[in-house]
Design a protein around this motif. Structure first.
Motif, PDB file in Angstrom:
ATOM      1  N   CYS A 131      35.331  51.885  39.126  1.00  0.00           N
ATOM      2  CA  CYS A 131      34.775  51.783  38.814  1.00  0.00           C
ATOM      3  C   CYS A 131      33.599  50.992  38.482  1.00  0.00           C
ATOM      4  O   CYS A 131      32.725  49.873  39.380  1.00  0.00           O
ATOM      5  CB  CYS A 131      35.441  50.043  38.157  1.00  0.00           C
ATOM      6  SG  CYS A 131      35.497  49.783  36.519  1.00  0.00           S
ATOM      7  N   CYS A 187      31.671  49.996  35.547  1.00  0.00           N
ATOM      8  CA  CYS A 187      31.387  49.056  34.870  1.00  0.00           C
ATOM      9  C   CYS A 187      31.330  47.453  35.580  1.00  0.00           C
ATOM     10  O   CYS A 187      31.243  46.911  35.071  1.00  0.00           O
ATOM     11  CB  CYS A 187      31.830  48.712  33.835  1.00  0.00           C
ATOM     12  SG  CYS A 187      34.730  48.270  32.956  1.00  0.00           S
ATOM     13  N   CYS A 188      32.747  48.268  36.467  1.00  0.00           N
ATOM     14  CA  CYS A 188      32.425  46.139  37.452  1.00  0.00           C
ATOM     15  C   CYS A 188      31.395  45.773  38.121  1.00  0.00           C
ATOM     16  O   CYS A 188      31.115  45.103  38.476  1.00  0.00           O
ATOM     17  CB  CYS A 188      33.785  46.275  38.781  1.00  0.00           C
ATOM     18  SG  CYS A 188      35.572  46.474  37.473  1.00  0.00           S
ATOM     19  N   TRP A 223      28.639  44.200  35.647  1.00  0.00           N
ATOM     20  CA  TRP A 223      29.310  43.405  35.671  1.00  0.00           C
ATOM     21  C   TRP A 223      28.844  42.675  37.009  1.00  0.00           C
ATOM     22  O   TRP A 223      28.309  41.101  36.671  1.00  0.00           O
ATOM     23  CB  TRP A 223      30.500  43.008  35.612  1.00  0.00           C
ATOM     24  CG  TRP A 223      30.383  41.513  34.888  1.00  0.00           C
ATOM     25  CD1 TRP A 223      30.479  41.415  34.353  1.00  0.00           C
ATOM     26  CD2 TRP A 223      31.126  40.435  36.395  1.00  0.00           C
ATOM     27  NE1 TRP A 223      31.289  39.366  33.978  1.00  0.00           N
ATOM     28  CE2 TRP A 223      31.607  39.194  35.483  1.00  0.00           C
ATOM     29  CE3 TRP A 223      31.839  40.921  36.939  1.00  0.00           C
ATOM     30  CZ2 TRP A 223      32.031  37.992  36.179  1.00  0.00           C
ATOM     31  CZ3 TRP A 223      32.019  39.382  37.698  1.00  0.00           C
ATOM     32  CH2 TRP A 223      31.963  38.024  36.776  1.00  0.00           C
ATOM     33  N   SER A 228      41.852  42.502  32.109  1.00  0.00           N
ATOM     34  CA  SER A 228      41.120  43.054  31.928  1.00  0.00           C
ATOM     35  C   SER A 228      41.092  44.687  33.584  1.00  0.00           C
ATOM     36  O   SER A 228      41.381  44.345  34.554  1.00  0.00           O
ATOM     37  CB  SER A 228      39.398  42.502  32.084  1.00  0.00           C
ATOM     38  OG  SER A 228      38.637  43.471  31.861  1.00  0.00           O
ATOM     39  N   CYS A 229      39.918  45.237  33.685  1.00  0.00           N
ATOM     40  CA  CYS A 229      39.485  45.515  34.623  1.00  0.00           C
ATOM     41  C   CYS A 229      39.169  44.960  36.409  1.00  0.00           C
ATOM     42  O   CYS A 229      39.303  46.068  37.513  1.00  0.00           O
ATOM     43  CB  CYS A 229      37.795  47.311  33.819  1.00  0.00           C
ATOM     44  SG  CYS A 229      36.540  46.476  33.769  1.00  0.00           S
ATOM     45  N   GLY A 231      37.716  39.850  33.127  1.00  0.00           N
ATOM     46  CA  GLY A 231      37.013  40.667  32.625  1.00  0.00           C
ATOM     47  C   GLY A 231      35.625  40.320  32.872  1.00  0.00           C
ATOM     48  O   GLY A 231      34.783  39.846  33.717  1.00  0.00           O
ATOM     49  N   HIS A 232      35.389  40.857  31.542  1.00  0.00           N
ATOM     50  CA  HIS A 232      33.310  41.021  31.040  1.00  0.00           C
ATOM     51  C   HIS A 232      32.708  39.583  30.356  1.00  0.00           C
ATOM     52  O   HIS A 232      32.099  39.439  29.082  1.00  0.00           O
ATOM     53  CB  HIS A 232      33.327  41.923  30.668  1.00  0.00           C
ATOM     54  CG  HIS A 232      33.101  43.303  31.275  1.00  0.00           C
ATOM     55  ND1 HIS A 232      32.352  44.428  32.165  1.00  0.00           N
ATOM     56  CD2 HIS A 232      35.228  44.513  31.478  1.00  0.00           C
ATOM     57  CE1 HIS A 232      32.847  44.925  33.073  1.00  0.00           C
ATOM     58  NE2 HIS A 232      33.964  45.024  31.913  1.00  0.00           N
ATOM     59  N   MET A 272      37.967  45.656  27.431  1.00  0.00           N
ATOM     60  CA  MET A 272      36.586  45.896  27.520  1.00  0.00           C
ATOM     61  C   MET A 272      35.495  46.102  26.298  1.00  0.00           C
ATOM     62  O   MET A 272      35.220  47.223  25.948  1.00  0.00           O
ATOM     63  CB  MET A 272      36.473  47.549  27.956  1.00  0.00           C
ATOM     64  CG  MET A 272      37.386  46.869  29.834  1.00  0.00           C
ATOM     65  SD  MET A 272      38.408  48.388  30.707  1.00  0.00           S
ATOM     66  CE  MET A 272      36.101  49.158  30.919  1.00  0.00           C
ATOM     67  N   MET A 283      29.584  46.185  29.892  1.00  0.00           N
ATOM     68  CA  MET A 283      30.140  47.434  29.209  1.00  0.00           C
ATOM     69  C   MET A 283      29.231  48.088  28.178  1.00  0.00           C
ATOM     70  O   MET A 283      29.342  48.407  26.539  1.00  0.00           O
ATOM     71  CB  MET A 283      30.794  46.681  28.415  1.00  0.00           C
ATOM     72  CG  MET A 283      32.546  46.677  29.226  1.00  0.00           C
ATOM     73  SD  MET A 283      33.205  48.415  29.807  1.00  0.00           S
ATOM     74  CE  MET A 283      33.661  48.864  28.603  1.00  0.00           C
TER      75      MET A 283
END
Length: 162
Positions: A42, A44-45, A48, A82-83, A96-97, A122, A129
């Motif tokens: 991932c 986007c993680c 973040w 979320s992720c 999550g974000h 997300m 993101m």
């Protein structure tokens, strides 16, 4: 000679004490270490985590393919997932974000009967993101021990996140 000796050492002691008090006041008043559970793939993680670290948090990233089990372990309801999942040393969860400034506020306030915060899904434009200048307003949800939720923060613009 003894008076000068005592005066000099008194001044040194006072300066040392002042430095200690000043240092203690500069120390963060919140728990700043977060364990971040994420998928090894991932991206986007990773973004973040960069956002969180730039805000002063220390992270321990744990890559895992067992995210559903982690989320269940920390009582994050499926509709709040979320992720990635971050966990503070005090056991609070941040799903999550979520903007770093909102996490800091939560850790300072430590709302009664709360287990943490969530930004479900997300949302485009949330920390990690970012897609050009696109932004989708979203809510940060307060997760309670009894399974209920409520809005903790509304993020209506990209600027509000920082």
């Amino acid at each position: 000679m003894n008076v000068i000796y005592l005066l000099r050492h008194s001044v040194i002691f006072c300066l040392s004490l002042f430095s200690i008090i000043t240092f203690a006041q500069d120390k963060p008043t919140v728990d700043t270490l977060l364990q971040v559970y994420k998928s090894p793939q991932c991206g986007c993680c990773v973004k973040w985590v960069d956002h969180i670290e730039q805000a002063g948090f220390t992270t321990q990233v744990i890559n895992t393919n067992a995210l559903a089990e982690i989320k269940t372990q920390f009582a994050i309801a499926p509709k709040q997932r979320s992720c990635h999942t971050a966990v503070s040393q005090q056991g609070y969860v941040f799903e999550g974000h979520i903007p770093a400034k909102v996490i800091k506020r939560f850790l300072q306030e430590q709302p009664d009967n709360a287990i943490g915060l969530s930004v479900a899904g997300m949302p485009v434009g949330s920390p990690g993101m970012e897609v050009e200048n696109n932004f989708m307003p979203y809510q940060v949800i307060l997760l309670m021990k009894d399974g209920t939720t409520q809005t903790y923060a509304k993020i209506d613009s990209a600027k509000q996140q920082f």
